[in-house]
Design an enzyme around this catalytic site. Sequence first.
Site, mmCIF file in Angstrom:
data_model
loop_
_atom_site.group_PDB
_atom_site.id
_atom_site.type_symbol
_atom_site.label_atom_id
_atom_site.label_comp_id
_atom_site.label_asym_id
_atom_site.label_seq_id
_atom_site.Cartn_x
_atom_site.Cartn_y
_atom_site.Cartn_z
ATOM 1 N N GLY A 53 35.638 11.221 47.940
ATOM 2 C CA GLY A 53 35.806 12.478 47.233
ATOM 3 C C GLY A 53 35.705 12.036 45.625
ATOM 4 O O GLY A 53 36.186 10.976 45.213
ATOM 5 N N CYS A 54 35.488 13.412 45.180
ATOM 6 C CA CYS A 54 35.162 12.979 43.616
ATOM 7 C C CYS A 54 36.573 12.871 43.002
ATOM 8 O O CYS A 54 36.927 12.166 41.994
ATOM 9 C CB CYS A 54 34.575 14.383 42.992
#
Length: 357
Positions: free
Chosen positions: A152-153
Amino acid sequence: MCMVMTVAVAGASGYAGGELLRLFTAHPEFTVGAITANTSAGSTLGSHHPHLVQLADKVIQPTTPEVLAGHDVVALALPHGASGEIAGELPAGTLVLDCGADHRLADPVAWKQFYGTEHPGSWPYGLPELIRADGGKQRQALLNTRRVAVPGCNVTAVTLALAPGLAAGVVEPEDIVAVLANGPSGAGRSLKTPLLASEIMGAASPYGVGGGHRHVPEIEQNLALAAGAPVSLSFTPTLVPMSRGILATVTAKLTSTFTGELDGTASAGVRNAWDDAYADEPFVHLLPEGQWPTTAATLGANTAHVQVTVDERAGRLVAVAAIDNLTKGTAGQAVQCANIAFGLPEMSGLPMTGVAP
């Protein structure tokens, strides 16, 4: 190595899909094959991503295993819950890059708690620079693999900010606090009222407050690997009016080794852990002392800019990281993992320079 491999991108009309196509189009070892989506199937890519002029006339096909099969690489930029079934029908020899959440978590209990469905299983985790408690890097787990769970970012930003300090014993694994400023592209392209320009322009608003954000268990998983022990985390992202980018500010208590040296020189000793961890990393840059990360400096680049200091009055470390959520936070990281999996130069096809101002 001289080869040209084909890549299919599912979820091509979304932001992550568009970024994957931008990067793969510029990569010397890949050529773009099928592009797929669901509701936008039948339209041309140019009607969704006019900046991708080289691919503008390509027609988006339905996302099915039959369309995706036959490619060397399949990149899945799909909502959580959609990747597992499709990936299960793709050949074992196909490199599948899952940019969704489906295969990131190793703990089935954490998956069920935050996603509400049965655990689809975990794949090799695609954050090459993640340092472990034993000093190794996650990069080794990606060599020759054909399944990658792209992180995930938000997770990428927080992990790169703090993991070296945990691995080196600079900070305690308890009472970690992370506050992020996020551009709305990280939430995808679907129409949502809180993401309308009239809602976000001139405003900043928190979301996922109180430990409910789905990236929490993934961040904890990474930081525990670095610490060699469980961690406790308070995580609060904030939506700000910039289209893309993440600025993560992470603080943690210094260990007794360093709290005993709070004499105005502690920052230099603390900094060594990050310097050692990232000295040879092409995409993660520890900035010169006194220079702080900005999201503009990483815009469009597969880079993370990191800075650390000590708040001696509070006895806490402060680590700040900036990334582009669509590049190093998603698509760039996927391409980086593909390079590693195929034994290509890790920097191949990936932009190193941001766009500023």
